[in-house]
Write an enzyme that holds these catalytic residues in place. Sequence first.
Site, PDB file in Angstrom:
ATOM      1  N   GLY A  41       0.843  -1.210   0.000  1.00 46.19           N
ATOM      2  CA  GLY A  41       0.000   0.000   0.000  1.00 46.19           C
ATOM      3  C   GLY A  41       0.868   1.247   0.000  1.00 46.19           C
ATOM      4  N   HIS A  42       1.865   1.249   0.891  1.00 46.70           N
ATOM      5  CA  HIS A  42       2.780   2.402   0.933  1.00 46.70           C
ATOM      6  C   HIS A  42       3.536   2.536  -0.391  1.00 46.70           C
ATOM      7  CE1 HIS A  42       2.756   1.286   5.384  1.00 46.70           C
ATOM      8  NE2 HIS A  42       2.394   2.546   5.421  1.00 46.70           N
ATOM      9  N   GLN A  66       0.044  11.815  17.718  1.00 49.11           N
ATOM     10  CA  GLN A  66      -1.304  11.394  17.294  1.00 49.11           C
ATOM     11  C   GLN A  66      -1.814  10.200  18.115  1.00 49.11           C
ATOM     12  OE1 GLN A  66       0.227  10.666  13.315  1.00 49.11           O
ATOM     13  NE2 GLN A  66      -0.769   8.676  13.283  1.00 49.11           N
ATOM     14  N   LYS A 181      -6.964   4.709   1.928  1.00 47.85           N
ATOM     15  CA  LYS A 181      -7.213   3.750   3.011  1.00 47.85           C
ATOM     16  C   LYS A 181      -7.626   4.518   4.278  1.00 47.85           C
ATOM     17  CE  LYS A 181      -6.008   0.343   6.117  1.00 47.85           C
ATOM     18  NZ  LYS A 181      -5.311   0.962   7.168  1.00 47.85           N
ATOM     19  N   SER A 217      -2.370  -3.152   5.904  1.00 46.99           N
ATOM     20  CA  SER A 217      -2.107  -2.237   7.017  1.00 46.99           C
ATOM     21  C   SER A 217      -0.912  -2.751   7.803  1.00 46.99           C
ATOM     22  CB  SER A 217      -3.333  -2.182   7.936  1.00 46.99           C
ATOM     23  OG  SER A 217      -2.990  -1.591   9.166  1.00 46.99           O
ATOM     24  N   SER A 218      -0.096  -1.826   8.316  1.00 52.52           N
ATOM     25  CA  SER A 218       1.040  -2.236   9.163  1.00 52.52           C
ATOM     26  C   SER A 218       0.530  -3.004  10.369  1.00 52.52           C
ATOM     27  CB  SER A 218       1.818  -1.006   9.630  1.00 52.52           C
ATOM     28  OG  SER A 218       2.192  -0.224   8.520  1.00 52.52           O
TER      29      SER A 218
HETATM   30  P1  AMP Z   1       0.793   4.825   7.782  1.00 51.80           P
HETATM   31  O1  AMP Z   1       2.199   4.358   7.725  1.00 51.80           O
HETATM   32  O2  AMP Z   1      -0.181   3.782   8.196  1.00 51.80           O
HETATM   33  O3  AMP Z   1       0.646   6.122   8.533  1.00 51.80           O
HETATM   34  O4  AMP Z   1       0.380   5.153   6.287  1.00 51.80           O
HETATM   35  C1  AMP Z   1       1.136   6.048   5.504  1.00 51.80           C
HETATM   36  C2  AMP Z   1       0.373   6.338   4.248  1.00 51.80           C
HETATM   37  O5  AMP Z   1       0.139   5.125   3.547  1.00 51.80           O
HETATM   38  C3  AMP Z   1      -1.003   6.966   4.519  1.00 51.80           C
HETATM   39  O6  AMP Z   1      -1.252   7.971   3.544  1.00 51.80           O
HETATM   40  C4  AMP Z   1      -1.930   5.802   4.350  1.00 51.80           C
HETATM   41  O7  AMP Z   1      -3.235   6.166   3.958  1.00 51.80           O
HETATM   42  C5  AMP Z   1      -1.234   5.017   3.255  1.00 51.80           C
HETATM   43  N1  AMP Z   1      -1.668   3.620   3.282  1.00 51.80           N
HETATM   44  C6  AMP Z   1      -1.595   2.763   4.324  1.00 51.80           C
HETATM   45  N2  AMP Z   1      -2.165   1.577   3.997  1.00 51.80           N
HETATM   46  C7  AMP Z   1      -2.611   1.701   2.725  1.00 51.80           C
HETATM   47  C8  AMP Z   1      -3.301   0.852   1.822  1.00 51.80           C
HETATM   48  N3  AMP Z   1      -3.667  -0.379   2.162  1.00 51.80           N
HETATM   49  N4  AMP Z   1      -3.601   1.316   0.590  1.00 51.80           N
HETATM   50  C9  AMP Z   1      -3.264   2.583   0.230  1.00 51.80           C
HETATM   51  N5  AMP Z   1      -2.617   3.439   1.040  1.00 51.80           N
HETATM   52  C10 AMP Z   1      -2.290   3.010   2.265  1.00 51.80           C
END
Ligand code: AMP
Length: 318
Positions: A41-42, A66, A181, A217-218
């Site tokens: 996703g990232h 946050q 997401k 998702s992480s």
């Molecule tokens: P995070 O590391 O969870 O804060 O996510 C960093 C960025 O990656 C944010 O803009 C999220 O929306 C995006 N992101 C996380 N998971 C996904 C996913 N499954 N599909 C698309 N974007 C994602």
Amino acid sequence: MANKDPLMITDKDEMRKWSRSMRAQGKTIGLVPTMGYLHEGHLSLIQESHKQTHLTVVSIYVNPGQFSPTEDLSTYPSDLLGDIQKLKSVPGGVDVVFNPKNLYDYGNNDNGCGVGLDQEGGKVVSCVETGGMGHETWVRVERLEKDLCGKSRPVFFRGVATIVTKLFNIVEPDVAVFGKKDYQQWRIIKRMVRDLDFGIKVIGTELARDDDGLAKSSRNARLSPDDRQKALSISKSLFKAKFAAENGQNDCQELRNAVIQAIHEAGGKIDYAEIVDQESLEKLGEINRPAVFCVAAWFGNVRLIDNIEINVQCASSF
Ligand code: AMP
């Protein structure tokens, strides 16, 4: 073949210096803010950045601002070396990984990592509130941040909008890429950029899923195999809701009930399941305009979010 190693920058002044020197050479810069533990996703965000700009900076920073003291900051997964390998595998690689240690350390012996004030005032605070000489300036997108995730996580979007502002001021990008997401987050950042006249184009990319439909998702890494299986009830019921809506079911209560029931029967605990307007995020009674069905639910001790856009041709739009 793996790409070149990205330049690793941990210091905010060095980061800004790099950006300014690149911009002076006529290069445009894309920023992809992340909290690390990267997945596909990232990586799709990075590919979008490549389409938009000459250079791409990926920030990896788990933002304590946050999280409230009761949330999962201490167990948030991280793997910097693994992340760098993944970044090298993206076509085109990335130019810089900005990995600051603590963006709330202002060099005054109050390093912004305490959790003091909630004990005193009884109010909800984030993990960086210490009083004294600590961080006290926050960006709020007042209406959009209230519902959905904002209801159960009252300091979350304030922390997100503030750290994104800080990253924008440090990296000075031309374009910033976010994933849909985190739909509410994406809308909040777009609104903030509009309202505060940041000269930055905000792009939202489509949600990336595993082959079986689970939103990547992480936090999925913390699901037990059994809970991961049960968590598929979220995406499956959302797909069904979209199909039903596209085939004439426009009653949001009916659509919500079906999703809530499916997740409940699978053993999940619903935080919210709401159908809202795609832009204002206001709750809808019937689907009579572009809508998004947003869900947050707990499986075990992991809180997952997912959403699906519903775009049906409505009588009122003729
Ligand atoms: P995070 O590391 O969870 O804060 O996510 C960093 C960025 O990656 C944010 O803009 C999220 O929306 C995006 N992101 C996380 N998971 C996904 C996913 N499954 N599909 C698309 N974007 C994602």
